[in-house]
Design a protein around this motif. Structure first.
Motif, PDB file in Angstrom:
ATOM      1  N   ARG A   1      12.169   6.424 -29.560  1.00 27.36           N
ATOM      2  CA  ARG A   1      11.320   5.028 -30.144  1.00 27.36           C
ATOM      3  C   ARG A   1      12.158   3.949 -30.885  1.00 27.36           C
ATOM      4  NH1 ARG A   1       5.510   5.914 -32.271  1.00 27.36           N
ATOM      5  NH2 ARG A   1       5.130   4.061 -31.050  1.00 27.36           N
ATOM      6  N   ALA A   2      13.443   4.709 -31.186  1.00 31.12           N
ATOM      7  CA  ALA A   2      14.328   3.882 -32.211  1.00 31.12           C
ATOM      8  C   ALA A   2      15.891   4.186 -31.916  1.00 31.12           C
ATOM      9  CB  ALA A   2      14.045   4.474 -33.597  1.00 31.12           C
ATOM     10  N   TRP A   3      16.739   3.337 -32.197  1.00 36.05           N
ATOM     11  CA  TRP A   3      17.982   3.228 -31.916  1.00 36.05           C
ATOM     12  C   TRP A   3      18.932   2.688 -33.181  1.00 36.05           C
ATOM     13  CZ3 TRP A   3      14.174   2.212 -28.625  1.00 36.05           C
ATOM     14  CH2 TRP A   3      13.989   2.545 -27.514  1.00 36.05           C
ATOM     15  N   ILE A   4      20.115   2.984 -33.249  1.00 40.49           N
ATOM     16  CA  ILE A   4      21.233   2.433 -33.764  1.00 40.49           C
ATOM     17  C   ILE A   4      21.960   1.493 -32.813  1.00 40.49           C
ATOM     18  CG2 ILE A   4      23.165   2.460 -35.243  1.00 40.49           C
ATOM     19  CD1 ILE A   4      20.890   3.615 -36.560  1.00 40.49           C
ATOM     20  N   ALA A   5      21.589   0.114 -33.082  1.00 38.72           N
ATOM     21  CA  ALA A   5      22.144  -0.743 -31.858  1.00 38.72           C
ATOM     22  C   ALA A   5      23.343  -1.474 -32.298  1.00 38.72           C
ATOM     23  CB  ALA A   5      20.891  -1.518 -31.442  1.00 38.72           C
ATOM     24  N   TRP A   6      24.318  -1.759 -31.484  1.00 42.47           N
ATOM     25  CA  TRP A   6      25.545  -2.401 -31.909  1.00 42.47           C
ATOM     26  C   TRP A   6      26.020  -3.508 -30.465  1.00 42.47           C
ATOM     27  CZ3 TRP A   6      26.473   2.739 -32.706  1.00 42.47           C
ATOM     28  CH2 TRP A   6      26.694   3.680 -31.909  1.00 42.47           C
ATOM     29  N   GLU A   7      25.018  -3.499 -29.642  1.00 45.00           N
ATOM     30  CA  GLU A   7      25.233  -4.565 -28.418  1.00 45.00           C
ATOM     31  C   GLU A   7      23.789  -5.268 -28.427  1.00 45.00           C
ATOM     32  OE1 GLU A   7      26.483  -2.437 -24.915  1.00 45.00           O
ATOM     33  OE2 GLU A   7      28.619  -2.121 -25.769  1.00 45.00           O
ATOM     34  N   TYR A   8      23.824  -6.446 -27.862  1.00 43.15           N
ATOM     35  CA  TYR A   8      22.663  -7.222 -27.283  1.00 43.15           C
ATOM     36  C   TYR A   8      23.115  -8.089 -26.292  1.00 43.15           C
ATOM     37  CZ  TYR A   8      19.241 -10.710 -27.096  1.00 43.15           C
ATOM     38  OH  TYR A   8      18.217 -11.334 -26.687  1.00 43.15           O
TER      39      TYR A   8
ATOM     40  N   LYS B   1      10.298 -11.875 -28.223  1.00 46.47           N
ATOM     41  CA  LYS B   1      11.184 -12.240 -27.176  1.00 46.47           C
ATOM     42  C   LYS B   1      10.879 -11.120 -26.269  1.00 46.47           C
ATOM     43  CE  LYS B   1      15.723 -13.346 -27.680  1.00 46.47           C
ATOM     44  NZ  LYS B   1      15.525 -14.454 -26.827  1.00 46.47           N
ATOM     45  N   PHE B   2      10.679 -11.679 -25.058  1.00 49.05           N
ATOM     46  CA  PHE B   2      10.599 -10.639 -23.807  1.00 49.05           C
ATOM     47  C   PHE B   2      12.075 -10.168 -23.114  1.00 49.05           C
ATOM     48  CE2 PHE B   2       6.140 -12.760 -23.338  1.00 49.05           C
ATOM     49  CZ  PHE B   2       5.514 -11.890 -24.326  1.00 49.05           C
ATOM     50  N   GLY B   3      12.092  -9.052 -22.611  1.00 52.13           N
ATOM     51  CA  GLY B   3      12.954  -8.661 -21.855  1.00 52.13           C
ATOM     52  C   GLY B   3      14.508  -8.751 -22.416  1.00 52.13           C
ATOM     53  N   VAL B   4      14.542  -8.322 -23.479  1.00 52.99           N
ATOM     54  CA  VAL B   4      15.903  -8.265 -24.399  1.00 52.99           C
ATOM     55  C   VAL B   4      16.497  -6.912 -23.889  1.00 52.99           C
ATOM     56  CG1 VAL B   4      15.024  -9.739 -26.188  1.00 52.99           C
ATOM     57  CG2 VAL B   4      14.941  -7.081 -26.403  1.00 52.99           C
ATOM     58  N   ARG B   5      17.611  -6.435 -24.138  1.00 55.32           N
ATOM     59  CA  ARG B   5      18.368  -5.494 -23.986  1.00 55.32           C
ATOM     60  C   ARG B   5      19.204  -5.190 -25.154  1.00 55.32           C
ATOM     61  NH1 ARG B   5      20.162  -1.875 -19.824  1.00 55.32           N
ATOM     62  NH2 ARG B   5      22.058  -0.922 -20.174  1.00 55.32           N
TER      63      ARG B   5
END
Length: 201
Positions: free
Chosen positions: A131-138, A84-88
């Motif tokens: 280079r790495a995250w803890i992510a909770w939003e998309y 998938k391209f251009g994700v946030r």
């Protein structure tokens, strides 16, 4: 808020720069899991870093959100073939968590584990330096449970099985210790540009 751009934030059209063996999933985001999606509320979520660190520490939801916000904009790649391209994604850089626990100089690898018991191994160098995250939003909304919400590890430069869903913690080690898929024949590192899908690739 810090924003790190990965690869080049390409438009969602066919791109000759896809990693080998990948296709553009466009608007689709396939749901692939080794386990059943847990019923895990944000109020019950926690994240811990321990092992070869000076100060092992556990964050609850509110404490994790108290760290400096950060975001990733770029591409993601799954070992099953889709990209998938251009994700946030929004969350906190893993560097902010590591700054609290202070890794020992002997730490070279990490074993990430989920609230479900899933594990995956990574070189520590793949988790540091933005280079790495803890992510909770998309895409500006809470990360859906089927995609790892309330929070997941995000390591977008590696195949997506390394971005453990429902992340619960990371143990720092002085050696490499295979996780779930790595123990079942997948590559120890999983670089999509080198097509490191399986052990021996």
């Amino acid at each position: 808020m810090n924003v790190t751009r990965g690869f080049s934030g390409r438009p969602r059209v066919h791109d000759p720069g896809l990693p080998p063996g990948q296709y553009d999933a466009r608007e689709d985001w396939p749901v692939l899991s080794a386990e059943v999606t847990p019923d895990l509320a944000a109020t019950d979520w926690s994240f811990r870093i321990d092992g070869l660190v000076e100060r092992p520490h556990t964050w609850d939801w509110d404490a994790a959100h108290g760290l400096p916000a950060s975001a990733y904009e770029g591409d993601i790649h799954c070992v099953t073939g889709w990209s998938k391209f251009g994700v946030r994604f929004g969350g906190v850089s893993l560097d902010a968590f590591l700054a609290v626990v202070r890794p020992h100089g002997s730490a070279t690898h990490a074993l990430a584990y989920s609230h479900t018991g899933y594990t995956t191994n990574l070189p520590l160098a793949d988790l540091t330096g933005g280079r790495a995250w803890i992510a909770w939003e998309y895409d500006g909304a809470p990360l859906p449970p089927e995609h790892g919400g309330p929070a997941r590890l995000l390591v977008p430069h590696l195949y997506f099985w390394k971005s453990a869903k429902w992340i619960a913690g990371i143990t720092l080690l002085d050696h490499d210790e295979p996780g779930f898929w790595e123990g079942n024949g997948y590559h120890a590192r999983g670089n999509p540009w080198q097509e490191q899908r399986y052990s021996g690739d």
